[in-house]
Design a protein around this motif. Structure first.
Motif, short mmCIF file in Angstrom:
data_model
loop_
_atom_site.label_atom_id
_atom_site.label_comp_id
_atom_site.label_asym_id
_atom_site.label_seq_id
_atom_site.Cartn_x
_atom_site.Cartn_y
_atom_site.Cartn_z
N PRO A 5 0.84 -1.20 0.00
CA PRO A 5 0.00 0.00 0.00
C PRO A 5 0.87 1.25 0.00
N VAL A 6 0.27 2.36 -0.45
CA VAL A 6 0.99 3.62 -0.51
C VAL A 6 0.77 4.41 0.78
N SER A 71 1.14 8.17 -4.67
CA SER A 71 0.38 8.50 -3.45
C SER A 71 -0.45 9.75 -3.65
N ILE A 74 -3.59 8.93 -6.45
CA ILE A 74 -4.78 8.19 -6.02
C ILE A 74 -5.74 9.06 -5.21
N ARG A 110 1.45 -0.99 -8.10
CA ARG A 110 1.05 -0.30 -6.87
C ARG A 110 -0.14 0.63 -7.15
N ASN A 113 -3.40 -1.44 -7.77
CA ASN A 113 -4.00 -2.02 -6.56
C ASN A 113 -4.49 -0.99 -5.56
N ASN A 114 -4.06 0.26 -5.72
CA ASN A 114 -4.53 1.31 -4.80
C ASN A 114 -5.69 2.12 -5.36
#
Length: 387
Positions: A5-6, A71, A74, A110, A113-114
Motif C-alpha cells: 500500500p501507498v 500516493s 490516487i 502499486r 491495486n490502490n
C-alpha cells in the motif's frame, strides 16, 4: 506480483513541493513553486518531467520518487484523474533498461491495486502494466489466465472494445513463451464478437487458428469451428486447414501441404511440427474405433518406419491423451482408453449410451444383492425354526 500500500508521511502540498524541487535539481524544466491552479496541475507538470530521473539515480531511490507520485495520484477525483493516470502510465513504458523497467512495473502495480476496484481507470493502468511486464519478461507475474483477468475487473468490467484491445495485447505478449495461454486468450477474444460484428474479426480469427494449431498441447480443436468469426472464414485456406486438424487423418494434411506449401509457411506454421501433431491426432482417431492395432497398420497410417512405432507410442502415452500397452512380441498396440479428438453429437450419444448401460448394470447388481439378502434372511429364519 505483490504490491505494498501507498503510505507517505508528508502532506500533499509538501510532497508536491519536494517533487518539484527534486526534478528541478535534476535539470528538468519545471518550477520549484507549487501551481496556483491546484494539485492536478502540479501532477501534470511533475509527471511531464518525471522520466528525467531515469537518466541517473539508483532504482531504489527512483522507486521512492514514483511511489510519492502515486500516493498523490490516487487522491485525485475520478472525473479529473483520467488524463493524469494515462500520462503517468505512458511515462512508465519508457524505462531505458531492465532494472528501471522493474521499478516502473512495480509502480504501475502499486497504482493499480490502490485505485478503487470500481474505477474504470484500472483498465488503462493494467493495459500499460502488461506492456511494461513484456519489456521485463515478467508477463506471468501480472497475467496468469483469463479467469484471473476477469476477476480483476469484476467490479467495473471494461467495454467489449477495451477487452478486445487487451486480449490482442495479451496474445502478442504470450505467443512466444506460452502458446497454450496465448491460444486461450485468442479464443476468449473471438468470443467477444457477436453475429453482427463477427465479419470484422477476420485477422483475429486467423491468429486464433494459427496459435491453436501451433500449440503442441492443444488437441481438441473442434470448438474453434463454432466461433462466429471462424465461421466467416469458411472457404478460406486457413479454415480448410483447421478442418483437417479437427477431423481428417495425416494423408489429408500431407496433400494440403503439397498443394499449399507457401500458404502454410506464410502463416508461421512449422511443417514438421504439424506432421507430429497430425500423427498424434490420427492415432487418437484410430484408437477410438480400434482397441488393437498392428505395427504394420500404424506404419501405413502414420507414414513412419516400423522401428519408429514404439518411440512414437511412448510419446503419445506421455501426453496422457491415450492409454495403451505395447505388445512388442506380437507387434501390436492394445488401446485401453483415448480422449475423443472431437466431441460433438455422436460423442454425446455414445456417452449417453454408456451411462445408460451402467445404470442398467447397476440395477441388475442391486436386484442380485437384494435376492441374495432375502435368501440369507430366509435361511436364517429356517435354521432358527429347526433349532
Amino acid at each position: 506480483m505483490t504490491s505494498h500500500p501507498v503510505f507517505i508521511d508528508l502532506s500533499l502540498d509538501e510532497q508536491v513541493q519536494e517533487l518539484r524541487k527534486y526534478f528541478k535539481k535534476l535539470g528538468a524544466e519545471i518550477s520549484s513553486e507549487k501551481s496556483n491552479k491546484g494539485v492536478e496541475d502540479d501532477l501534470h507538470k511533475i509527471i511531464g518531467v518525471c522520466d528525467v530521473c531515469f537518466k541517473d539515480g539508483e532504482p531504489s531511490q527512483i522507486d521512492g520518487i514514483l511511489n510519492s507520485i502515486v500516493s498523490i495520484m490516487i487522491t485525485i477525483p475520478l472525473d479529473r484523474g483520467e488524463n493524469i493516470v494515462l500520462a503517468y502510465c505512458e511515462k512508465m513504458t519508457k524505462a531505458p533498461n531492465l532494472p528501471l523497467g522493474k521499478v516502473c512495473l512495480q509502480s504501475l502495480w502499486r497504482l493499480f491495486n490502490n485505485l478503487d476496484t470500481a474505477s474504470p481507470l484500472r483498465y488503462h493502468v493494467y493495459y500499460h502494466l502488461v506492456q511494461v511486464a513484456k519489456q521485463c519478461e515478467q508477463v506471468l507475474e501480472v497475467f496468469t489466465g483469463v479467469d484471473q483477468l476477469k476477476s480483476q475487473f469484476a467490479n467495473c468490467p471494461p467495454s467489449s472494445e477495451q477487452m478486445q484491445k487487451l486480449y490482442r495485447l495479451l496474445h502478442d505478449v504470450t505467443k512466444d513463451t506460452n502458446l497454450e495461454l496465448s491460444s486461450k486468450v485468442m479464443i476468449e477474444l473471438l468470443g467477444t464478437y457477436t453475429a453482427d460484428n463477427a465479419c470484422v474479426a477476420r485477422e483475429d480469427a486467423m491468429k486464433c487458428i494459427v496459435t491453436a494449431l501451433a500449440d503442441p498441447n492443444t488437441f481438441l480443436l473442434d470448438p474453434l469451428l463454432a466461433l462466429k468469426p471462424v465461421r466467416f472464414l469458411e472457404g478460406d485456406l486457413i479454415h480448410d486447414l483447421l478442418s483437417i486438424f479437427v477431423s481428417e487423418k495425416l494423408p489429408a494434411y500431407v496433400q494440403f501441404y503439397e498443394d499449399h506449401r507457401e500458404f502454410v509457411n506464410s502463416q508461421g506454421l512449422n511443417h514438421e511440427q504439424n506432421m507430429k501433431k497430425m500423427r498424434l491426432l490420427t492415432f487418437m482417431q484410430l484408437a477410438e474405433s480400434s482397441p488393437e492395432m498392428t505395427f504394420e497398420t500404424l506404419t501405413k497410417e502414420l507414414q513412419i518406419n516400423e522401428d519408429e512405432v514404439e518411440p512414437f507410442v511412448i510419446e503419445v502415452l506421455k501426453t496422457k491423451l491415450v492409454r495403451a500397452r505395447l505388445d512388442q512380441a506380437n507387434h501390436k498396440v492394445h488401446i485401453t482408453s483415448t480422449m475423443h479428438r472431437t466431441f460433438g453429437a455422436p460423442q454425446w450419444e455414445q456417452l449417453r449410451d454408456l451411462l445408460q448401460a451402467w445404470k442398467e448394470n447397476l440395477s441388475t447388481v442391486r436386484e442380485g444383492l437384494t435376492s441374495v439378502s432375502s435368501a440369507q434372511v430366509d435361511l436364517a429364519r429356517s435354521q432358527k425354526l429347526i433349532h
